[in-house]
Scaffold this active site. Structure first.
Site, PDB file in Angstrom:
ATOM      1  N   LYS A 203       0.889  -1.173   0.000  1.00  0.00           N
ATOM      2  CA  LYS A 203       0.000   0.000   0.000  1.00  0.00           C
ATOM      3  C   LYS A 203       0.921   1.216   0.000  1.00  0.00           C
ATOM      4  O   LYS A 203       1.435   1.630   1.038  1.00  0.00           O
ATOM      5  CB  LYS A 203      -0.881  -0.013   1.248  1.00  0.00           C
ATOM      6  CG  LYS A 203      -2.234   0.639   1.091  1.00  0.00           C
ATOM      7  CD  LYS A 203      -2.206   2.109   0.761  1.00  0.00           C
ATOM      8  CE  LYS A 203      -1.951   2.980   1.960  1.00  0.00           C
ATOM      9  NZ  LYS A 203      -1.716   4.410   1.586  1.00  0.00           N
TER      10      LYS A 203
ATOM     11  N   GLU B 109       9.555   1.325  10.926  1.00  0.00           N
ATOM     12  CA  GLU B 109      10.572   2.354  10.686  1.00  0.00           C
ATOM     13  C   GLU B 109       9.847   3.697  10.718  1.00  0.00           C
ATOM     14  O   GLU B 109       9.113   4.023   9.786  1.00  0.00           O
ATOM     15  CB  GLU B 109      11.283   2.097   9.360  1.00  0.00           C
ATOM     16  CG  GLU B 109      12.039   0.760   9.399  1.00  0.00           C
ATOM     17  CD  GLU B 109      12.848   0.450   8.148  1.00  0.00           C
ATOM     18  OE1 GLU B 109      13.599  -0.530   8.185  1.00  0.00           O
ATOM     19  OE2 GLU B 109      12.721   1.161   7.141  1.00  0.00           O
TER      20      GLU B 109
ATOM     21  N   CYS C  94      13.657  10.925   6.766  1.00  0.00           N
ATOM     22  CA  CYS C  94      13.495  10.567   8.182  1.00  0.00           C
ATOM     23  C   CYS C  94      14.815  10.682   8.931  1.00  0.00           C
ATOM     24  O   CYS C  94      14.839  10.921  10.128  1.00  0.00           O
ATOM     25  CB  CYS C  94      12.959   9.160   8.302  1.00  0.00           C
ATOM     26  SG  CYS C  94      14.058   7.946   7.583  1.00  0.00           S
TER      27      CYS C  94
ATOM     28  N   GLU D  89       8.875  16.423  15.328  1.00  0.00           N
ATOM     29  CA  GLU D  89       9.364  16.230  13.958  1.00  0.00           C
ATOM     30  C   GLU D  89       8.586  17.145  13.010  1.00  0.00           C
ATOM     31  O   GLU D  89       7.355  17.129  12.992  1.00  0.00           O
ATOM     32  CB  GLU D  89       9.172  14.771  13.531  1.00  0.00           C
ATOM     33  CG  GLU D  89       9.729  14.500  12.145  1.00  0.00           C
ATOM     34  CD  GLU D  89       9.390  13.098  11.628  1.00  0.00           C
ATOM     35  OE1 GLU D  89       8.203  12.713  11.647  1.00  0.00           O
ATOM     36  OE2 GLU D  89      10.320  12.398  11.183  1.00  0.00           O
TER      37      GLU D  89
HETATM   38  P1  NAD Z   1       2.291   8.363   7.372  1.00  0.00           P
HETATM   39  O1  NAD Z   1       2.462   7.589   8.622  1.00  0.00           O
HETATM   40  O2  NAD Z   1       1.282   9.437   7.335  1.00  0.00           O
HETATM   41  O3  NAD Z   1       1.900   7.395   6.169  1.00  0.00           O
HETATM   42  C1  NAD Z   1       2.695   6.286   5.826  1.00  0.00           C
HETATM   43  C2  NAD Z   1       1.818   5.241   5.157  1.00  0.00           C
HETATM   44  O4  NAD Z   1       0.902   4.731   6.116  1.00  0.00           O
HETATM   45  C3  NAD Z   1       0.984   5.780   3.997  1.00  0.00           C
HETATM   46  O5  NAD Z   1       0.939   4.803   2.983  1.00  0.00           O
HETATM   47  C4  NAD Z   1      -0.380   5.967   4.638  1.00  0.00           C
HETATM   48  O6  NAD Z   1      -1.451   5.920   3.735  1.00  0.00           O
HETATM   49  C5  NAD Z   1      -0.415   4.778   5.578  1.00  0.00           C
HETATM   50  N1  NAD Z   1      -1.353   4.902   6.694  1.00  0.00           N
HETATM   51  C6  NAD Z   1      -1.724   6.028   7.345  1.00  0.00           C
HETATM   52  N2  NAD Z   1      -2.599   5.728   8.335  1.00  0.00           N
HETATM   53  C7  NAD Z   1      -2.781   4.389   8.312  1.00  0.00           C
HETATM   54  C8  NAD Z   1      -3.568   3.473   9.060  1.00  0.00           C
HETATM   55  N3  NAD Z   1      -4.349   3.869  10.072  1.00  0.00           N
HETATM   56  N4  NAD Z   1      -3.509   2.163   8.740  1.00  0.00           N
HETATM   57  C9  NAD Z   1      -2.719   1.729   7.742  1.00  0.00           C
HETATM   58  N5  NAD Z   1      -1.963   2.550   6.973  1.00  0.00           N
HETATM   59  C10 NAD Z   1      -1.978   3.856   7.263  1.00  0.00           C
HETATM   60  O7  NAD Z   1       3.743   8.889   6.980  1.00  0.00           O
HETATM   61  P2  NAD Z   1       4.119   9.844   5.767  1.00  0.00           P
HETATM   62  O8  NAD Z   1       3.586  11.198   6.087  1.00  0.00           O
HETATM   63  O9  NAD Z   1       3.746   9.181   4.499  1.00  0.00           O
HETATM   64  O10 NAD Z   1       5.721   9.856   5.845  1.00  0.00           O
HETATM   65  C11 NAD Z   1       6.456  10.731   6.641  1.00  0.00           C
HETATM   66  C12 NAD Z   1       6.813  10.073   7.962  1.00  0.00           C
HETATM   67  O11 NAD Z   1       7.506   8.863   7.709  1.00  0.00           O
HETATM   68  C13 NAD Z   1       7.752  10.889   8.821  1.00  0.00           C
HETATM   69  O12 NAD Z   1       7.349  10.783  10.161  1.00  0.00           O
HETATM   70  C14 NAD Z   1       9.099  10.205   8.646  1.00  0.00           C
HETATM   71  O13 NAD Z   1      10.015  10.369   9.685  1.00  0.00           O
HETATM   72  C15 NAD Z   1       8.676   8.787   8.514  1.00  0.00           C
HETATM   73  N6  NAD Z   1       9.691   8.016   7.809  1.00  0.00           N
HETATM   74  C16 NAD Z   1      10.451   7.137   8.517  1.00  0.00           C
HETATM   75  C17 NAD Z   1      11.444   6.411   7.869  1.00  0.00           C
HETATM   76  C18 NAD Z   1      12.345   5.447   8.594  1.00  0.00           C
HETATM   77  O14 NAD Z   1      13.046   4.697   7.917  1.00  0.00           O
HETATM   78  N7  NAD Z   1      12.361   5.417   9.898  1.00  0.00           N
HETATM   79  C19 NAD Z   1      11.644   6.589   6.499  1.00  0.00           C
HETATM   80  C20 NAD Z   1      10.844   7.506   5.825  1.00  0.00           C
HETATM   81  C21 NAD Z   1       9.855   8.216   6.481  1.00  0.00           C
HETATM   82  O1  6OD Z   2      18.459   3.915   3.071  1.00  0.00           O
HETATM   83  C1  6OD Z   2      17.553   3.213   3.541  1.00  0.00           C
HETATM   84  O2  6OD Z   2      17.549   1.978   3.450  1.00  0.00           O
HETATM   85  C2  6OD Z   2      16.431   3.850   4.241  1.00  0.00           C
HETATM   86  N1  6OD Z   2      15.527   3.021   4.784  1.00  0.00           N
HETATM   87  C3  6OD Z   2      16.363   5.199   4.297  1.00  0.00           C
HETATM   88  C4  6OD Z   2      15.343   5.908   4.945  1.00  0.00           C
HETATM   89  C5  6OD Z   2      15.188   7.233   4.719  1.00  0.00           C
HETATM   90  C6  6OD Z   2      14.144   7.972   5.335  1.00  0.00           C
HETATM   91  O3  6OD Z   2      13.574   8.919   4.836  1.00  0.00           O
END
Ligand code: NAD
Ligand code: 6OD
Length: 486
Positions: free
Chosen positions: A178, A254, A288, A390
């Site tokens: 998804k 993550e 992130c 954040e």
């Molecule tokens: P988000 O949590 O809003 O959405 C992520 C995904 O989850 C989307 O596909 C969304 O549709 C889905 N989703 C949302 N609510 C849901 C629910 N109740 N049930 C199932 N699926 C659901 O995140 P975003 O805004 O798309 O991305 C930004 C965030 O992601 C930031 O907080 C960032 O730090 C984090 N992030 C973390 C990493 C990591 O590796 N730790 C990497 C990239 C982004």
């Molecule tokens: O490099 C990767 O494997 C990874 N998971 C990066 C995440 C980036 C976050 O925005």
């Protein structure tokens, strides 16, 4: 106008309830496509197809055969590099010169690395005595977990989705992905590549939609899903973990971060400025692992702030195709509103705005885009919301420190624990400080330098578990002990 459909059992399918939503160009605000929202029935069809695929030829393939197919998928991404690049940049607004070096090559690498790893992934055996003197052998057998739900975000859509799909398929699972509602196109395109590579129908499925009461929730609540791997916000991760508790299904989370950079007076200033510029502003701050809190040792504080602001002030904001673009827009107007609300809050909380803090003047044709200025603050207190929450935009707060102990305490003063960077030429200090920072990955004199064999993940509210190398292979397999009495 493009049309993005769900990809179920090897074919593209329209929403069974005729529901679609807009795909928007963040550079202009123009609608550039229509995305088919998966209904509960569509999600069920995808999970059923994934389950049936496990019972078909995919389930009996050798590791070497799977490895060959996944290399063909990687080759397919490489062959269609320009299509992936164009689609990714249209959805996100990110510059071609970033996506062509990072996002798309990593999309292919995530298949290559795990296609090779699976052929070299060991198992274990224990020989034991028995009362009759004949003994027994215990063999650990690794099996795919089954149907894996992959929920991915919008900031690095292809990279972060394939980071999970690559190892999941290498281990013999099937997946239902998804993607983020904001950026569905490259995930959809991967369906074509899977078919071209000869991956059996049902092994890779895609359902589009939103989170709550939509495809995200339908998928994570579906009891035909055996494990869930998620990248996104911490609050979403909590909701998904609750859904996974029904049926005690495994999760890999993550999540978010509020990552610190520690800049010591003994750093190489050029390196520290170059690295911090990237870690704060790359991908318009939507990484992130990006830095939002910069702590600088007092003797070099003013010089560091001035140089960082001078360099960031030169950034050229523009469209992805322009090779001179340094920074694109944010992903959406919704995210722009969130980031701008923090820009206002910073002022209300008493920040000194060193750079930016608002919306840039853009040419008329880009005026409808989700643009924000690169922004730097100083002077906030450690409990300001801007310093604790954040933001996920191109901004940072810079604060001076006086001792190593203070710097470590400041770095750890956060509920998150994803990443950190330490800038020093004193390697004893680097080795002393890095392990004391509570985070999953600590870079010294670098940032976003990635070796895919290493553990990746976050501590505290930044996640659960580790992926990467053998850690991915462990998450995507179920271990069984077979005990054989001689
Ligand atoms: P988000 O949590 O809003 O959405 C992520 C995904 O989850 C989307 O596909 C969304 O549709 C889905 N989703 C949302 N609510 C849901 C629910 N109740 N049930 C199932 N699926 C659901 O995140 P975003 O805004 O798309 O991305 C930004 C965030 O992601 C930031 O907080 C960032 O730090 C984090 N992030 C973390 C990493 C990591 O590796 N730790 C990497 C990239 C982004
Ligand atoms: O490099 C990767 O494997 C990874 N998971 C990066 C995440 C980036 C976050 O925005």
């Amino acid at each position: 106008m493009k049309e993005v459909k769900n990809f179920i059992n090897g074919e593209y399918r329209a929403s069974s309830i005729g529901s679609t939503f807009d795909n928007v160009d963040p550079c202009t605000g123009a609608v550039i496509g229509s995305v088919h929202e998966a209904s509960r029935e569509d999600v069920d069809a995808a999970v059923t197809a994934a389950r049936e695929a496990l019972a078909g030829p995919w389930g009996t393939m050798t590791e070497a055969e799977r490895s060959e197919l996944l290399h063909a998928v990687a080759d397919g991404i490489d062959r269609r590099f320009d299509e992936f690049l164009e689609a990714e940049c249209a959805d996100t607004g990110k510059p071609y010169n970033i996506a062509s070096h990072i996002d798309i090559p990593r999309g292919a690498a995530n298949f290559k690395v795990f296609a090779d790893a699976i052929k070299n992934f060991p198992t274990e055996a224990f020989q034991m005595p028995t009362p009759d003197g004949r003994g027994a052998f215990n063999i650990s057998v690794r099996k795919p977990k089954g149907v894996i739900a992959v929920i991915s975000p919008w900031n690095l859509p292809l990279l972060l989705m394939t980071w999970k799909v690559g190892p999941a398929l290498a281990c013999g699972n099937s997946v239902v992905v998804k993607p983020s509602e904001e950026t569905p196109t490259t995930t959809s395109l991967l369906g074509e590549v899977m078919n071209e590579a000869g991956v059996p129908a049902g092994v890779f499925n895609v359902v589009n939609g939103f989170g709550p009461d939509s495809a995200g929730a339908f998928l994570t609540e579906h009891r035909g899903v055996d494990a869930i791997t998620f990248t996104g916000e911490t609050r979403t991760g909590e909701i998904i973990t609750q859904a996974a508790a029904k049926g005690l299904r495994d999760v890999s989370m993550e999540c978010g971060g509020k990552n610190p950079a520690l800049v010591f007076a003994d750093c190489d200033m050029d390196k520290a400025i170059e690295g911090t510029l990237r870690s704060v502003f790359a991908n318009c701050g939507q990484v992130c692992l990006g830095t939002e809190r910069v702590y600088v040792e007092r003797p070099i504080f003013d010089a560091f702030v001035n140089r960082l602001a001078a360099e960031a002030g030169k950034f050229k904001l523009g469209v992805p195709q322009d090779k001179t673009t340094d920074m694109g827009p944010l992903v959406s107007h919704e995210h722009q509103r969130k980031v701008l609300s923090y820009y206002e809050l910073a002022v209300a909380e008493g920040a000194n705005v060193v750079l930016g803090g608002g919306v840039p003047d853009m040419p008329d044709e880009l005026a409808g885009g989700a643009w924000v200025q690169p922004t730097i603050w100083t002077g906030l207190s450690d409990d300001a919301r801007v310093v604790r929450e954040e933001i996920f935009g191109p901004c940072c707060h810079i604060r001076p420190f006086d001792t190593e102990e203070e710097a470590i305490a400041l770095a750890n003063d956060t509920p998150y624990g994803l990443a950190a960077s330490v800038w020093t030429e004193n390697m004893s200090r680097a080795l002393r400080v890095s392990p004391q920072i509570d985070c999953g990955i600590c870079w010294v004199n670098s940032w976003f330098l990635r070796d895919l064999r290493t553990p990746f993940g976050g501590s505290k509210e930044s996640g659960i578990g580790r992926e990467g190398g053998v850690h991915s292979m462990e998450f995507y397999t179920e271990l069984q002990n077979v005990c054989i009495k001689i």
